[in-house]
Design a protein around this motif. Structure first.
Motif, PDB file in Angstrom:
ATOM      1  N   LYS A  90      72.690  33.200  68.573  1.00  0.00           N
ATOM      2  CA  LYS A  90      73.106  32.972  69.959  1.00  0.00           C
ATOM      3  C   LYS A  90      72.213  31.860  70.490  1.00  0.00           C
ATOM      4  O   LYS A  90      70.993  31.899  70.312  1.00  0.00           O
ATOM      5  CB  LYS A  90      72.816  34.228  70.784  1.00  0.00           C
ATOM      6  CG  LYS A  90      73.944  35.208  70.829  1.00  0.00           C
ATOM      7  CD  LYS A  90      74.750  35.023  72.112  1.00  0.00           C
ATOM      8  CE  LYS A  90      76.120  35.635  72.000  1.00  0.00           C
ATOM      9  NZ  LYS A  90      76.074  37.077  71.837  1.00  0.00           N
TER      10      LYS A  90
ATOM     11  N   ILE B 252      70.567  29.890  73.551  1.00  0.00           N
ATOM     12  CA  ILE B 252      70.262  30.013  74.972  1.00  0.00           C
ATOM     13  C   ILE B 252      69.410  28.825  75.391  1.00  0.00           C
ATOM     14  O   ILE B 252      68.345  28.580  74.812  1.00  0.00           O
ATOM     15  CB  ILE B 252      69.530  31.335  75.258  1.00  0.00           C
ATOM     16  CG1 ILE B 252      70.469  32.476  74.846  1.00  0.00           C
ATOM     17  CG2 ILE B 252      69.113  31.425  76.715  1.00  0.00           C
ATOM     18  CD1 ILE B 252      70.035  33.821  75.230  1.00  0.00           C
TER      19      ILE B 252
ATOM     20  N   ARG C 148      84.075  31.270  76.621  1.00  0.00           N
ATOM     21  CA  ARG C 148      83.054  32.073  75.974  1.00  0.00           C
ATOM     22  C   ARG C 148      83.360  33.543  76.166  1.00  0.00           C
ATOM     23  O   ARG C 148      83.980  33.920  77.147  1.00  0.00           O
ATOM     24  CB  ARG C 148      81.690  31.732  76.576  1.00  0.00           C
ATOM     25  CG  ARG C 148      81.189  30.452  75.965  1.00  0.00           C
ATOM     26  CD  ARG C 148      79.970  30.013  76.653  1.00  0.00           C
ATOM     27  NE  ARG C 148      80.174  28.672  77.155  1.00  0.00           N
ATOM     28  CZ  ARG C 148      79.201  27.944  77.650  1.00  0.00           C
ATOM     29  NH1 ARG C 148      78.006  28.444  77.759  1.00  0.00           N
ATOM     30  NH2 ARG C 148      79.426  26.733  78.059  1.00  0.00           N
TER      31      ARG C 148
ATOM     32  N   ASP D 261      75.493  29.029  74.169  1.00  0.00           N
ATOM     33  CA  ASP D 261      76.175  30.226  74.666  1.00  0.00           C
ATOM     34  C   ASP D 261      75.794  30.540  76.104  1.00  0.00           C
ATOM     35  O   ASP D 261      76.593  31.060  76.859  1.00  0.00           O
ATOM     36  CB  ASP D 261      75.825  31.418  73.775  1.00  0.00           C
ATOM     37  CG  ASP D 261      76.320  31.199  72.351  1.00  0.00           C
ATOM     38  OD1 ASP D 261      77.536  31.153  72.173  1.00  0.00           O
ATOM     39  OD2 ASP D 261      75.482  31.048  71.443  1.00  0.00           O
ATOM     40  N   ARG D 262      74.539  30.257  76.443  1.00  0.00           N
ATOM     41  CA  ARG D 262      74.107  30.463  77.830  1.00  0.00           C
ATOM     42  C   ARG D 262      73.379  29.202  78.268  1.00  0.00           C
ATOM     43  O   ARG D 262      72.468  28.733  77.591  1.00  0.00           O
ATOM     44  CB  ARG D 262      73.139  31.654  77.956  1.00  0.00           C
ATOM     45  CG  ARG D 262      73.765  33.008  77.650  1.00  0.00           C
ATOM     46  CD  ARG D 262      74.684  33.514  78.742  1.00  0.00           C
ATOM     47  NE  ARG D 262      73.992  34.105  79.879  1.00  0.00           N
ATOM     48  CZ  ARG D 262      73.838  35.424  80.045  1.00  0.00           C
ATOM     49  NH1 ARG D 262      74.295  36.274  79.146  1.00  0.00           N
ATOM     50  NH2 ARG D 262      73.232  35.892  81.117  1.00  0.00           N
TER      51      ARG D 262
END
Lengths: 182, 228
Positions: free
Chosen positions: B180, B182, B30, B205-206
């Protein structure tokens, strides 16, 4: 002193039945409690000794004045009024009660298939924020509860998530340059 | 070579290229640096899935921590029939209206991927319906100049959020704008990830957990203590 028992939106027959049993009522009385409210959700219990005074609302006369009912839109006032809360292991209930700084005894429901809820109550009991017990051991848990030894639960800290998201979305001004991936 | 063989060759190559693209996406490290730097006054569109019950409560606690002037417009994605989550989101918005006087938010309703107690036999169909709705919202809609794709999508379970994640991932796969992703694992998960956590972990992504024991790979998982 007032004690409040809650099972949330779940069904937890064994806990409701146990709370209405002589050993629990006795120990509560001995510890100075004079009123008891039970939010019983979808639980089934023996109502033969109770007086039914409305739909889904029962009373029990005795030394410990007891009210049993199924649901309310919000339990916040009931939490605030209570000096002790006995609850199922739902994480929402646990957070709400601990944030109000109320003594809490949690009984995980052993009949739930995916009993991950016990994970949370065990972990928080390990940190001293609450007591975790079983249906059978509830009288002893009440007897042995020393509220002065409970560790206060930290208040909500919104900055952690705020900083995490701000940082991820490129707002560096409010973020710290820490974290595992930086 | 006949027409059929050519078609077969093209089909094989397409599938192989798609597979390769997916492999690259899943294995590529990433980005060390997140999105480009933004000025403090810039806004960022935001979406959150409210998965009902405890998922909704935790998600709204997280949202309540945000700067509402910054994260606009906000999209609350809810499952069909989940009026309680909608009501709770409206409550949060009115409570926050004091600090950000012009609340700009909308609701998007997605059919449930799987109802409680639904048979496993019919689940693929309802899940497909749910996926179509999510793809409509994230891929087709934005292409037709409908509301643009949100810049960030916050997920915390259960099932339907996997469908949203797949739809967002499809955009990434096609090279379109995608949010994104999360994922915040529930505060209730201390020693074991939830099923949605396990499913979403390689895709987002997170990936954030709230108990340190759940951090298995420091490059992928992060823990910043309790977020709720």
């Amino acid at each position: 002193m007032h004690v409040f028992v809650t099972v949330g939106s779940t069904r937890f027959d064994a806990l409701v039945q146990q709370v209405l049993s002589e050993p629990v009522l006795d120990v509560l009385y001995r510890r100075g409690y004079r009123t008891l409210d039970v939010q019983c959700g979808n639980s089934d219990f023996d109502a033969s000794l109770l007086r039914r005074d409305a739909d889904d609302h029962w009373q029990r006369a005795g030394d410990l004045e007891t009210s049993i009912w199924r649901f309310k839109p919000s339990l916040k006032e009931d939490y605030e009024r209570a000096d002790l809360i006995i609850s199922h292991a739902g994480s929402g209930t646990i957070i709400d009660v601990l944030r109000l700084k109320k003594p809490l005894i949690v009984i995980p429901n052993p009949t739930l298939l995916d009993n991950h809820q016990a994970e949370l109550s065990d972990a928080l009991a390990g940190l001293g924020h609450l007591r975790s017990s079983t249906v059978a051991d509830l009288p002893q848990a009440i007897e042995g509860l020393d509220t002065s030894t409970l560790v206060p639960f930290p208040q909500f800290d919104g900055s952690r998530f705020r900083e995490l998201l701000d940082e991820e979305m490129g707002y560096y001004d409010h973020s710290r340059e820490t974290g595992a991936r930086h | 070579m006949g027409v059929l063989s050519w078609l077969a060759l093209i089909a094989t190559l397409t599938v192989a290229a798609g597979f390769l693209r997916l492999c690259i996406m899943l294995t590529a490290p990433r980005p060390a640096k997140p999105s480009g730097r933004r000025e403090a006054i810039e806004t960022c569109s935001f979406a959150v899935f409210l998965g009902s019950g405890g998922h909704t409560s935790e998600a709204l606690i997280l949202v309540s921590a945000l700067n509402f002037d910054r994260y606009v417009p906000r999209t609350y994605i809810i499952s069909e029939g989940d009026t309680l989550s909608m009501q709770k989101a409206v409550e949060l918005e009115s409570a926050k209206a004091a600090e950000a006087p012009n609340p700009r938010y909308t609701f998007v309703v997605i059919p449930r991927a799987r109802r409680v107690h639904q048979s496993l036999l019919t689940t693929p169909f309802t899940a497909a319906l749910s996926l179509i709705a999510a793809v409509w919202h994230f891929t087709v809609g934005p292409l037709m100049a409908r509301p643009p794709v949100p810049e960030v999508l916050l997920l915390n379970g259960p099932g339907t959020c996997f469908v949203l994640c797949v739809a967002a991932y499809m955009n990434k796969f096609l090279g379109l704008k995608s949010p994104k992703l999360i994922y915040i694992e529930s505060f209730a998960r201390v020693r074991q990830l939830s099923l949605s956590g396990k499913l979403l972990r390689p895709l987002v992504d997170r990936f954030v957990v709230q108990w340190p024991e759940l951090v298995k790979d420091k490059r992928r998982d992060e823990c910043r203590g309790w977020l709720v």
